[in-house]
Write a protein that holds these residues in place. Structure first.
Motif, PDB file in Angstrom:
ATOM      1  N   SER A 134       8.419   3.126   1.750  1.00  0.00           N
ATOM      2  CA  SER A 134       7.741   2.108   0.953  1.00  0.00           C
ATOM      3  C   SER A 134       6.823   1.255   1.818  1.00  0.00           C
ATOM      4  O   SER A 134       6.963   1.220   3.048  1.00  0.00           O
ATOM      5  CB  SER A 134       8.773   1.185   0.270  1.00  0.00           C
TER       6      SER A 134
ATOM      7  N   LYS B 135       1.121  -6.340   4.958  1.00  0.00           N
ATOM      8  CA  LYS B 135       1.621  -5.082   4.416  1.00  0.00           C
ATOM      9  C   LYS B 135       1.628  -4.035   5.530  1.00  0.00           C
ATOM     10  O   LYS B 135       0.606  -3.805   6.192  1.00  0.00           O
ATOM     11  CB  LYS B 135       0.731  -4.589   3.272  1.00  0.00           C
TER      12      LYS B 135
ATOM     13  N   ASP C  61      -5.665  -2.602   0.911  1.00  0.00           N
ATOM     14  CA  ASP C  61      -5.823  -2.089  -0.447  1.00  0.00           C
ATOM     15  C   ASP C  61      -6.964  -1.088  -0.589  1.00  0.00           C
ATOM     16  O   ASP C  61      -7.099  -0.458  -1.645  1.00  0.00           O
ATOM     17  CB  ASP C  61      -6.051  -3.246  -1.430  1.00  0.00           C
TER      18      ASP C  61
ATOM     19  N   SER D  62      -1.157   0.819  -3.509  1.00  0.00           N
ATOM     20  CA  SER D  62      -0.566   0.330  -4.760  1.00  0.00           C
ATOM     21  C   SER D  62       0.025   1.451  -5.603  1.00  0.00           C
ATOM     22  O   SER D  62       0.803   1.194  -6.526  1.00  0.00           O
ATOM     23  CB  SER D  62      -1.627  -0.420  -5.575  1.00  0.00           C
ATOM     24  N   GLN D  63      -0.331   2.713  -5.309  1.00  0.00           N
ATOM     25  CA  GLN D  63       0.148   3.852  -6.097  1.00  0.00           C
ATOM     26  C   GLN D  63       1.315   4.582  -5.438  1.00  0.00           C
ATOM     27  O   GLN D  63       1.844   5.539  -6.007  1.00  0.00           O
ATOM     28  CB  GLN D  63      -1.007   4.840  -6.321  1.00  0.00           C
TER      29      GLN D  63
END
Length: 208
Positions: free
Chosen positions: A58, A70, A95, A137-138
């Protein structure tokens, strides 16, 4: 998942050894166009986090110097015989950049499948994780593989895995659809005594 890291001032083998003695684990975070930064983490917290599947597959929230970044876990070095983490590597993600990561496969419904329930087959997973590429994000935490309809005559491959929108599987090698599982039919048990017994001789016809 979220974890806390601290900036590490001293580098080198000796400094890392002293750091481990104090219950910390050395590491590094890099990527996303920023300079690599040496970090340290609480060893016990890290050890328990590494036991969780999601920590490996993750996007993680790393808190460092009051800011959250992140990151993805990229590499872990363990002591050859002690329960000790020697070093960890994290990669920053943003992102706008696709990530490439191994995602665990969760096989479901096997015990209820005709292959196991009716035919008595032995089913062994051959692939436990799948290489995928997608936007951060996917990224799925895991991928489910439904085996509830499995029979001895079906052998699902990688291409049968249902991928979320925007997620692409990366398969290397000439075989683009390798088998996910192996299926073994139950062995037929033959009575050794019956198999070794000679066949009865045909009856002789009487004389007229």
């Amino acid at each position: 998942m979220k974890f806390v890291a601290f900036e590490r001032a001293k580098q080198g083998t000796g400094a890392s050894r002293r750091l481990r003695i104090t219950g910390r684990a050395p590491g590094i975070v890099y990527g996303a166009g920023a300079e690599p930064k040496m970090i340290e983490l609480d060893h016990n917290a890290l050890w328990h986090a590494l036991k969780k599947e999601a920590f490996h597959s993750s996007i993680l929230d790393m808190e460092l110097d009051g800011q959250t970044t992140k990151v993805l876990l990229r590499d872990t070095q363990y002591h050859p015989f002690k329960q000790q983490v020697l070093h960890v590597d994290f990669q920053r993600v943003d992102d706008k950049t696709r990530v490439h990561l191994k995602v665990p496969l969760h096989y479901e419904g096997l015990e209820q499948s005709p292959a196991v329930k009716d035919e008595g087959c032995t089913v062994t997973p051959l692939i436990h994780e799948l290489d995928v590429m997608c936007m951060p994000s996917q990224l799925p935490e895991f991928l489910s593989v439904d085996l509830s309809q499995l029979t001895s005559k079906t052998a699902p491959g990688v291409q049968s895995v249902k991928l979320p929108h925007g997620v692409k599987a990366i398969v290397r090698g000439a075989n683009k659809n390798p088998a996910l599982i192996s299926i073994k039919l139950p062995e037929v048990v033959i009575d050794a005594a019956a198999a070794a017994a000679p066949a009865p001789a045909p009856a002789k016809k009487g004389k007229k």
